[in-house]
Scaffold this motif. Structure first.
Motif, PDB file in Angstrom:
ATOM      1  N   GLU A 120      -0.569   3.395  -9.924  1.00  0.00           N
ATOM      2  CA  GLU A 120      -1.392   4.036  -9.216  1.00  0.00           C
ATOM      3  C   GLU A 120      -0.923   5.365  -8.674  1.00  0.00           C
ATOM      4  O   GLU A 120      -1.678   6.161  -8.282  1.00  0.00           O
ATOM      5  N   ALA A 121       0.455   5.421  -8.617  1.00  0.00           N
ATOM      6  CA  ALA A 121       0.779   6.644  -8.042  1.00  0.00           C
ATOM      7  C   ALA A 121       1.003   7.636  -9.298  1.00  0.00           C
ATOM      8  O   ALA A 121       0.970   8.676  -8.884  1.00  0.00           O
TER       9      ALA A 121
ATOM     10  N   PRO B 275       0.822  -1.262   0.136  1.00  0.00           N
ATOM     11  CA  PRO B 275      -0.004  -0.009   0.018  1.00  0.00           C
ATOM     12  C   PRO B 275       0.899   1.208  -0.026  1.00  0.00           C
ATOM     13  O   PRO B 275       1.612   1.296   0.967  1.00  0.00           O
ATOM     14  N   LYS B 276       0.583   2.226  -0.937  1.00  0.00           N
ATOM     15  CA  LYS B 276       1.174   3.376  -0.853  1.00  0.00           C
ATOM     16  C   LYS B 276       2.865   3.209  -0.916  1.00  0.00           C
ATOM     17  O   LYS B 276       3.621   3.838  -0.386  1.00  0.00           O
ATOM     18  N   LYS B 277       3.190   2.284  -1.820  1.00  0.00           N
ATOM     19  CA  LYS B 277       4.787   2.164  -1.980  1.00  0.00           C
ATOM     20  C   LYS B 277       5.359   3.482  -2.700  1.00  0.00           C
ATOM     21  O   LYS B 277       6.536   3.465  -2.245  1.00  0.00           O
ATOM     22  N   TYR B 278       4.731   4.160  -3.245  1.00  0.00           N
ATOM     23  CA  TYR B 278       5.311   5.511  -3.871  1.00  0.00           C
ATOM     24  C   TYR B 278       4.510   6.542  -3.120  1.00  0.00           C
ATOM     25  O   TYR B 278       3.361   6.860  -3.783  1.00  0.00           O
ATOM     26  N   PRO B 279       4.806   7.150  -1.983  1.00  0.00           N
ATOM     27  CA  PRO B 279       4.135   8.332  -1.414  1.00  0.00           C
ATOM     28  C   PRO B 279       3.832   9.466  -2.468  1.00  0.00           C
ATOM     29  O   PRO B 279       4.835   9.702  -3.215  1.00  0.00           O
ATOM     30  N   LYS B 280       2.608  10.110  -2.506  1.00  0.00           N
ATOM     31  CA  LYS B 280       2.620  11.044  -3.500  1.00  0.00           C
ATOM     32  C   LYS B 280       2.217  12.498  -2.904  1.00  0.00           C
ATOM     33  O   LYS B 280       1.561  12.571  -1.916  1.00  0.00           O
TER      34      LYS B 280
ATOM     35  N   ALA C 261       1.692  -0.797  -8.561  1.00  0.00           N
ATOM     36  CA  ALA C 261       1.969   0.362  -7.561  1.00  0.00           C
ATOM     37  C   ALA C 261       2.453   1.771  -8.302  1.00  0.00           C
ATOM     38  O   ALA C 261       2.069   2.930  -7.728  1.00  0.00           O
TER      39      ALA C 261
ATOM     40  N   CYS D  33       2.918  13.588 -10.892  1.00  0.00           N
ATOM     41  CA  CYS D  33       3.636  12.445 -10.713  1.00  0.00           C
ATOM     42  C   CYS D  33       3.966  11.926 -12.257  1.00  0.00           C
ATOM     43  O   CYS D  33       3.043  11.459 -12.718  1.00  0.00           O
TER      44      CYS D  33
END
Length: 326
Positions: A226-227, A154-159, A223, A165
């Protein structure tokens, strides 16, 4: 037990769907066969396989004949009920032997148009599986790639909500041209942004003065998508399917040596993407295309959601139906 011979090899674009088919057919006896399976970083050598000689050049007739002889012996020994081809010259000798021995053949074409090998063997195939809507005899439709979605962190790449992005990559092998051109184009962008850049190989020269993640490869592409707000990439078949699946607008730079397949893939997305030919893709033009995309993100997302998709059948079920038919 149904015996399935899977003819594949080469890049991740051919091997990833072949491996996903294997996941769908675990209750069958499977054997992979093709060129360069032994050395491919995208193939799990725990799966039963047989290395077959081949060549992408007509001049290497000896290698093609040797590969065909190896394939004939393999088919006599394994006795497959059906042979599944995933395109590329890596699979050519296996499919040729299957056609000579009149084995049932199913082809998978990931692109919008048939590649050379699939075009050659189309007359011998019982079914040709596509993921995009095309008008062709023997066509059957399977879901968009990837066929199996793994759970991701979950949220591997904080946005950062204040930044756009941008996901940048060049396919399973990376793309030196995109790596170099985007780095220069990034310096010309006028809006706040952050970058996820998948380089294909270690490149210590790729450094940004904005928040960024730079790495060779991402196993959890879901992931990264999604980011991302928008994508800069090639437009191979897998990427084209993922852009539709995740509704991510993109600037696409077709690989210029892929017999025009990638350009046609990009055009299939219509208003969902902007296609920029490599010969025209200067840093200035790339930055301009990114700016135009960013200014109309919601319009492009809506266009991707409206791309026409056919009714589908799981590829494993399609292969079973052909293999089990008397």
């Amino acid at each position: 037990m149904l015996k399935v011979l899977i003819a594949t090899g080469g890049t991740g674009g051919h091997l990833f769907p072949a491996r996903q088919l294997a996941e769908q057919m675990k209750d069958c006896e499977l054997l992979f066969a093709g060129h360069k399976l032994q050395s491919s970083p995208f193939f799990d050598r725990k799966i039963p396989y047989c290395e077959i000689c081949s060549s992408g050049s007509k001049k290497d007739l000896f290698l093609l004949l040797k590969g065909m002889w190896q394939s004939l012996k393999l088919i006599f020994r394994f006795k497959p009920d059906v042979v599944v081809g995933f395109g590329s010259f890596h699979s050519f000798p296996v499919l040729l032997a299957a056609a000579i021995l009149r084995k049932k053949i199913v082809l998978f074409e990931a692109n919008c148009t048939l590649g050379k090998v699939n075009w050659f063997f189309a007359p011998f195939a019982k079914k040709i599986a596509f993921q995009f809507l095309v008008k062709r005899k023997k066509a059957a439709y399977v879901p968009l790639l990837p066929w199996s979605l793994k759970q991701v962190e979950p949220k591997k790449y904080p946005k950062d909500p204040k930044r756009v992005c941008i996901l940048v990559f060049g396919g399973s092998q990376g793309a030196a041209f995109i790596n170099e051109t985007f780095c220069k184009a990034a310096k010309l962008l006028t809006f706040p942004f952050e970058v996820i850049h998948l380089t294909g190989k270690e490149d210590p020269n790729i450094v940004y003065d904005v928040p960024s993640v730079v790495k060779p490869f991402e196993e959890q592409m879901q992931a990264a998508y999604e980011a991302a707000d928008l994508v800069v990439s090639r437009c191979g078949a897998g990427t084209t399917a993922e852009l539709i699946r995740y509704a991510k607008p993109a600037v696409l730079i077709p690989y210029p040596y892929a017999h025009d397949h990638q350009r046609k893939n990009g055009e299939y997305l219509k208003q969902g993407a902007r296609v920029l030919l490599q010969k025209d893709a200067t840093p200035e033009k790339l930055s301009r295309e990114i700016e135009l995309l960013r200014n109309n993100l919601e319009v492009h997302k809506l266009a991707l959601k409206q791309v026409a998709l056919p009714e589908t059948i799981e590829f494993g079920k399609l292969v079973r139906s052909v293999g089990e038919k008397k």
